[in-house]
Enzyme design. Structure first.
Site, mmCIF file in Angstrom:
data_model
loop_
_atom_site.group_PDB
_atom_site.id
_atom_site.type_symbol
_atom_site.label_atom_id
_atom_site.label_comp_id
_atom_site.label_asym_id
_atom_site.label_seq_id
_atom_site.Cartn_x
_atom_site.Cartn_y
_atom_site.Cartn_z
ATOM 1 N N HIS A 1 -1.778 -2.723 -6.893
ATOM 2 C CA HIS A 1 -2.399 -2.363 -5.614
ATOM 3 C C HIS A 1 -3.913 -2.563 -5.669
ATOM 4 C CE1 HIS A 1 -3.212 0.895 -2.354
ATOM 5 N NE2 HIS A 1 -3.118 -0.305 -1.823
ATOM 6 N N SER B 1 0.841 -1.214 0.000
ATOM 7 C CA SER B 1 0.000 0.000 0.000
ATOM 8 C C SER B 1 0.860 1.242 0.000
ATOM 9 C CB SER B 1 -0.892 0.080 1.227
ATOM 10 O OG SER B 1 -1.075 -1.116 1.861
ATOM 11 N N ASN C 1 -4.319 6.769 -1.850
ATOM 12 C CA ASN C 1 -3.983 7.127 -0.475
ATOM 13 C C ASN C 1 -3.504 8.568 -0.369
ATOM 14 O OD1 ASN C 1 -4.794 4.710 0.555
ATOM 15 N ND2 ASN C 1 -2.760 3.803 0.607
ATOM 16 N N GLU D 1 -4.497 -0.132 -8.752
ATOM 17 C CA GLU D 1 -3.463 0.808 -9.199
ATOM 18 C C GLU D 1 -2.267 -0.014 -9.698
ATOM 19 O OE1 GLU D 1 -4.019 4.708 -6.344
ATOM 20 O OE2 GLU D 1 -2.939 3.023 -5.479
HETATM 21 N N1 LIG Z 1 -5.751 -4.860 4.283
HETATM 22 C C1 LIG Z 1 -5.930 -3.846 3.438
HETATM 23 O O1 LIG Z 1 -6.911 -3.096 3.519
HETATM 24 C C2 LIG Z 1 -4.911 -3.617 2.343
HETATM 25 C C3 LIG Z 1 -5.302 -2.910 1.197
HETATM 26 C C4 LIG Z 1 -4.380 -2.742 0.152
HETATM 27 C C5 LIG Z 1 -3.102 -3.271 0.278
HETATM 28 N N2 LIG Z 1 -2.746 -3.937 1.410
HETATM 29 C C6 LIG Z 1 -1.384 -4.488 1.475
HETATM 30 O O2 LIG Z 1 -1.443 -5.869 1.186
HETATM 31 C C7 LIG Z 1 -0.417 -6.563 1.902
HETATM 32 C C8 LIG Z 1 -1.056 -7.657 2.745
HETATM 33 O O3 LIG Z 1 -1.950 -7.063 3.662
HETATM 34 P P1 LIG Z 1 -3.083 -7.924 4.378
HETATM 35 O O4 LIG Z 1 -4.034 -6.955 4.963
HETATM 36 O O5 LIG Z 1 -3.574 -8.996 3.478
HETATM 37 O O6 LIG Z 1 -2.232 -8.611 5.548
HETATM 38 P P2 LIG Z 1 -2.599 -9.911 6.405
HETATM 39 O O7 LIG Z 1 -1.902 -9.752 7.686
HETATM 40 O O8 LIG Z 1 -4.063 -10.163 6.402
HETATM 41 O O9 LIG Z 1 -1.911 -11.099 5.566
HETATM 42 C C9 LIG Z 1 -0.533 -11.204 5.355
HETATM 43 C C10 LIG Z 1 -0.187 -12.689 5.258
HETATM 44 O O10 LIG Z 1 1.171 -12.811 4.818
HETATM 45 C C11 LIG Z 1 1.687 -13.964 5.454
HETATM 46 N N3 LIG Z 1 3.139 -13.975 5.362
HETATM 47 C C12 LIG Z 1 4.042 -13.333 6.139
HETATM 48 N N4 LIG Z 1 5.294 -13.617 5.719
HETATM 49 C C13 LIG Z 1 5.181 -14.461 4.672
HETATM 50 C C14 LIG Z 1 6.114 -15.119 3.829
HETATM 51 N N5 LIG Z 1 7.422 -14.969 3.982
HETATM 52 N N6 LIG Z 1 5.633 -15.923 2.842
HETATM 53 C C15 LIG Z 1 4.310 -16.085 2.679
HETATM 54 N N7 LIG Z 1 3.368 -15.491 3.454
HETATM 55 C C16 LIG Z 1 3.804 -14.699 4.436
HETATM 56 C C17 LIG Z 1 1.141 -13.881 6.867
HETATM 57 O O11 LIG Z 1 1.232 -15.120 7.537
HETATM 58 C C18 LIG Z 1 -0.294 -13.417 6.601
HETATM 59 O O12 LIG Z 1 -1.183 -14.523 6.463
HETATM 60 C C19 LIG Z 1 0.332 -5.504 2.695
HETATM 61 O O13 LIG Z 1 1.433 -5.079 1.950
HETATM 62 C C20 LIG Z 1 -0.714 -4.388 2.832
HETATM 63 O O14 LIG Z 1 -0.142 -3.122 3.022
HETATM 64 C C21 LIG Z 1 -3.624 -4.139 2.433
#
Ligand SMILES: NC(=O)c1ccc[n+]([C@@H]2O[C@H](COP(=O)([O-])OP(=O)(O)OC[C@H]3O[C@@H](n4cnc5c(N)ncnc54)[C@H](O)[C@@H]3O)[C@@H](O)[C@H]2O)c1
Length: 282
Positions: free
Chosen positions: A140, A119, A191, A152
């Site tokens: 994104h 993000s 953002n 994005e």
């Molecule tokens: N949640 C949102 O609203 C949102 C929106 C847009 C972008 N993002 C981005 O997306 C990404 C993920 O966010 P999220 O909310 O899904 O997080 P989340 O915590 O729900 O999921 C992340 C997952 O990654 C796993 N993980 C950690 N290290 C790992 C590895 N080495 N190999 C494989 N899996 C691994 C974790 O165990 C976890 O299940 C982040 O970069 C976040 O900034 C999030």
């Protein structure tokens, strides 16, 4: 290049959503995480969403089973060795992402595009941990992935036109509207636009200009936004709004417009992060 098999790294909120929308448009998907319980949690979320779609008559049981059958959950990164493109969706931690990209670079065929769903982090810096910066870009997605229309597509310093074209086509095939972010810049488009309106809304409450409810109402009815700034922060998490504000302040020359209002800091200190507490702003 036709993307037939997609790798998704991380089975959390975003990863399982991305895996689902890809499988729904016919891609074979390999979804990895570090522990089987996270993979299973992701699969459960997908199954729950698809079951609701069946209840609503948007999907039949056969289609639901076919979508689920196209997703392989695994904890073995080696299962990604024959995918055509990877979307990384691990936690928002730069060193973690760089490590994952280094591993993917060693694992995947040289022509495979590696996209990150970060993000906020620099696509260029993540790409630098690989030997293929031309094949690294940002993809994104927004939360919840199956419902939010936008993706994005972000260019890092070395991203090629071909990489942008292929990832754009893939996102559009998933039914998404795409926009290109031509320069790797903090906050990308959404953002960067969202934060000043959050910050200004909080400052207006601090100054006693209007209530939280009236500001939400004004934005919804006067700007035709579907959701007000406070409602949106409560939904996505006040902590996330704070982290994004602090990040943009640091990265965008410490300009005053990105300074977190005191009320936002107070909410963080109080532990009232919207989402779960159900407590209002004060
Ligand atoms: N949640 C949102 O609203 C949102 C929106 C847009 C972008 N993002 C981005 O997306 C990404 C993920 O966010 P999220 O909310 O899904 O997080 P989340 O915590 O729900 O999921 C992340 C997952 O990654 C796993 N993980 C950690 N290290 C790992 C590895 N080495 N190999 C494989 N899996 C691994 C974790 O165990 C976890 O299940 C982040 O970069 C976040 O900034 C999030």
């Amino acid at each position: 290049m036709d993307i037939k098999k997609l790798g998704v790294v991380g089975a959390g909120t975003m990863g399982n959503g991305i895996a689902q929308v890809a499988a729904q448009v016919g891609c074979e998907v390999v979804m990895t995480d570090i522990e089987m319980r996270f993979v299973e949690g992701g699969m459960k979320k997908i199954e729950g969403f698809l079951s609701k779609s069946v209840e609503k008559g948007k999907l039949d049981d056969k289609e639901k089973d076919a979508v689920l059958g196209r997703i392989k959950g695994t904890v073995d990164m080696a299962d990604l060795k024959d995918v055509d493109l990877v979307v990384e969706a691990v936690l928002e931690d730069l060193d973690l992402k760089k490590g994952v990209f280094k591993e993917l670079d060693e694992m995947c065929r040289t022509e495979v595009i590696l996209a990150t769903n970060t993000s906020s982090m620099s696509i260029t810096e993540i790409a630098a941990s690989t030997k293929r910066p031309d094949k690294v870009c940002g993809m994104h997605f927004f939360n919840p992935v199956p419902l939010m229309r936008l993706v994005e597509i972000i260019r890092g310093y070395g991203t090629s036109d071909e990489t942008i074209r292929i990832t754009t086509e893939l996102a559009q095939r998933m039914g998404k509207t795409t926009v290109e972010v031509k320069k790797d810049s903090p906050g990308f488009i959404v953002n960067r636009i969202m934060m000043p309106h959050f910050i200004e809304a909080i400052r207006m409450v601090e100054e006693g200009i209007a209530s939280v409810e009236d500001i939400d109402n004004a934005v919804k009815n006067g700007l035709n936004y579907p959701i007000g700034p406070f409602e949106l922060m409560d939904l996505t998490g006040i902590d996330i709004a704070y982290n994004v504000a602090e990040y943009l302040y640091k990265e965008l020359n410490k300009e005053n417009k990105w300074v977190s209002p005191n009320l936002l800091k107070t909410m963080i200190r109080s532990g009232n992060l919207g989402r779960k507490t159900g407590k209002g702003w004060y």
